[in-house]
Design a protein around this motif. Structure first.
Motif: not given
Ligand code: TPP
Length: 619
Positions: A462-481
């Motif tokens: 991006l070249g600018h400030p960026a935040a990616v926020r994610y929770p505690r716990g297990t991350a599903p690999e995919s969602f709704m296929d």
């Protein structure tokens, strides 16, 4: 087994053998309870004798004891009448794992975030002196927490004191993992008391062998304790030179020795720092060997030290860590930064693969952020990996040092959302609000592992400030296929219905889908959108939905006030003035500890409650 919890008077009348036996029984009790309920273990095993010595030298709760971070206060809780609480430790409605004023008069200050105890203690000292109170104030702070700037600010101020204030430095050479930095090296360099005496004797012998120095001179030099100290042991000189009185080091597993030091300190009319050396994990071999792994634990088998439950899959932190370790191979300017949480945020692989581009700055989130800004201003690609609740500390640094200069710092905001059993101090529920208001900042929230990787990639480009926020716990690999690549500023419509639109941010996707299916069961074909970006919002997507939707439900794992949902709501209100808005998220309160699902239900963040709200006219 601990058959009887002694009262303070009983503890005061015990001899050394009885105290040692009691310490052993307390350790057995803690091990039994924490292995069943989970919680903080290694730090608590290290502070058993320290707590006993506090009960002997002081008179709590009249005398005030403040536990920094508070993750080492279990023996304190046990000896202050909360034995039963250990059966509900960190459960919803049960005893907190941290000091809580509302739980007991013995807990005089709530803690959870590090390095606050000296400031809070000094405030209590000033209040005592202004009101003519007669009691001791004691702040207990670990060597890890001493790496936080706030502690130094407070010590600097405390050096002006002309009345008593006691700071106990609980030095186990560990933060969660090995402590880092100059203060840590300095503390390690301070010899044990025995060592000091041995060195003194050695100097005496050495001097007596020198022909020009007579017996008298030797005595004079030997007696000039401070100057000898300065020559051979710079013991506590840093603190002494600041204007504090330094006592120590004291064996933190010897109750009698500590008690003596504490009593001596009570009589000095200034701020006294007592340096106590303890062993993290003391008494439980697996925790002594791996104090970092036993810092905070899920329920485990005491015999083997192994967790009772296997992780269901990769955690969000691991997905982030794997991304960093892979990306580091090709992106030579990539820098990983942690504030003493390398293992917790998943940076270990990166740390081992690229030690020169990995920085553990100590428990110093403010410094971590401005340090990253300096790196970014010099052409590097820094990623600050940090828990949402701890990043709160660095707000001005994010605004002033990163965003105002539009510097490309990436924030990997872990534990964003309800965290569960650690409770109110650790809930990562404010970041969508506090990051979403800053110019130049992009805020993303992935709903699965695949998106997390893509968002991190995008953030780095991006070249600018960026935040990616994610929770505690297990991350599903995919969602709704399905998978539609992440495009800057664009939401993803997962299902197009009409009437009701469910606008989901990040990990709320599964609850949103559950809600959609329940509504479908009632014959309502709701639209489901994975918003992906909290800032900038995909206004085009909302414009597209406005004509054929009468109800918009925003879902976020964070506070409603000032959050992504309210911001989306403002856009929707302008586009479709008559539309009904329902915001799902954390209401205006501090969220208690407990199992995450239970807590979310309590807050109305579950599918059943959401459907109910949609089906009533309630806004
Ligand atoms: C501001 C902040 N950042 C990070 C943490 C996470 N954290 C909890 S305990 C801990 C280590 C504390 O080390 P120390 O004070 O030496 O205590 P010990 O665990 O060694 O007993 C860290 C980093 C925190 N509680 N607060």
């Amino acid at each position: 087994m601990l058959e009887h919890i002694p009262r303070a008077e009983e503890i005061r009348s015990m001899d050394k053998n009885e105290l040692d036996a009691l310490a052993g029984e307390i350790r057995g009790f803690l091990l039994d309870k924490v292995s069943k309920k989970g919680g903080h273990l290694a730090s608590n095993l290290g502070t058993v004798e320290l707590t006993l010595a506090l009960f002997r030298a002081f008179d709590p709760p009249k005398d005030k004891v403040i536990w920094d971070v508070g993750h080492q206060c279990y023996t304190w809780k046990l000896l202050s009448g909360r034995e039963k609480g250990f059966d509900t430790l960190r459960d919803l409605g049960g005893m907190s794992g941290f000091p809580k004023r509302k739980e007991s008069p013995y807990d005089v200050f709530n803690t959870g975030h590090s390095s606050t105890s000296v400031s809070a203690g000094l405030g209590m000292v000033r209040a005592r002196d202004l009101t003519g109170g007669r009691y001791s104030v004691v702040s207990v702070i670990g060597d890890g927490s001493m790496t936080g700037g706030l502690a130094f600010e407070a010590l600097n101020d405390a050096a002006q004191l002309k009345t008593n204030f006691i700071v106990i430095l609980n030095d186990n050479t560990m933060s969660i993992a090995k402590n880092v930095g100059g203060m840590s090296r300095y503390l390690t360099g301070i010899r044990t008391a025995g060592g000091y005496n041995r060195i003194k004797l050695a100097v005496k012998r050495l001097l007596s062998r020198l022909p020009v120095i007579g017996e008298n001179m030797i005595e004079r030099i030997s007696n000039a304790k401070d100057s000898i100290k300065e020559i051979v042991v710079p013991s506590g000189m840093f603190f002494e030179n600041m204007g504090l009185t330094y006592l120590g080091p004291v064996d933190g597993h010897n109750v009698i020795q500590m008690e003596k030091a504490f009593r001596a300190a009570r009589d000095l009319q200034k701020c006294v720092l007592i340096h106590v050396k303890t062993k993290k994990g003391k008494g439980y071999p697996p925790a002594e060997r791996h104090p970092d792994a036993f810092h905070g634990v899920e329920p485990f088998d005491v015999r083997t030290g192994k967790p009772l439950k296997k992780a269901a899959g990769k955690s969000w932190s691991e997905v982030f860590g794997d991304f960093m370790a892979e990306k580091g191979k090709t992106e030579k300017k990539l820098i990983g930064i942690t504030a003493a949480m390398s293992g917790n945020v998943g940076l270990r692989k990166f740390e081992f693969a690229f030690p020169k581009r990995f920085f553990d700055v100590g428990i110093a989130e403010q410094h971590a952020v401005t340090f990253a800004a300096g790196l970014a201003a010099s052409g590097m690609k820094p990623v600050v990996a940090v828990f949402s609740s701890f990043l709160q500390r660095a707000y001005d640094e994010i605004v002033h040092d990163v965003c105002m200069q539009d510097l490309p710092v990436v924030f990997a905001v872990d534990r964003a959302g309800i965290v569960g059993r650690d409770g109110e101090t650790h809930q990562g529920v404010f970041d969508l609000s506090y990051l979403g208001n800053i110019p130049n900042m992009t805020v993303m929230a992935p709903m699965n592992a695949e998106e997390l990787r893509e968002m991190l990639e995008l953030a780095l480009q991006l070249g600018h400030p960026a935040a990616v926020r994610y929770p505690r716990g297990t991350a599903p690999e995919s969602f709704m296929d399905r998978h539609v690549p992440v495009v800057y500023g664009k939401a993803e419509v997962l299902h197009r219905g009409s009437g009701i639109a469910l606008l989901s941010f990040g990990d709320m996707a599964d609850i949103a889908e559950e809600t959609r299916l329940k509504l479908l069961g009632e014959g309502k074909d709701a639209t489901l959108v994975n918003m992906r970006f909290a800032k900038p919002l995909d206004e085009e997507c909302l414009r597209d939905l406005a004509p054929d939707h009468h109800t918009f439900v925003t879902l976020e794992n964070g506070v409603i006030s000032g959050g992504a949902g309210e911001k989306a709501g403002a856009v929707i209100s302008a586009l479709a003035p008559g539309a009904r808005l329902i915001h799902v998220g954390v209401p205006d309160l501090f969220v208690t500890h407990g199992n995450t699902d239970e807590v979310m239900r309590l807050l109305g963040m579950d599918a059943d409650t959401i459907v109910k709200r949609i089906n009533t006219t309630e806004k």
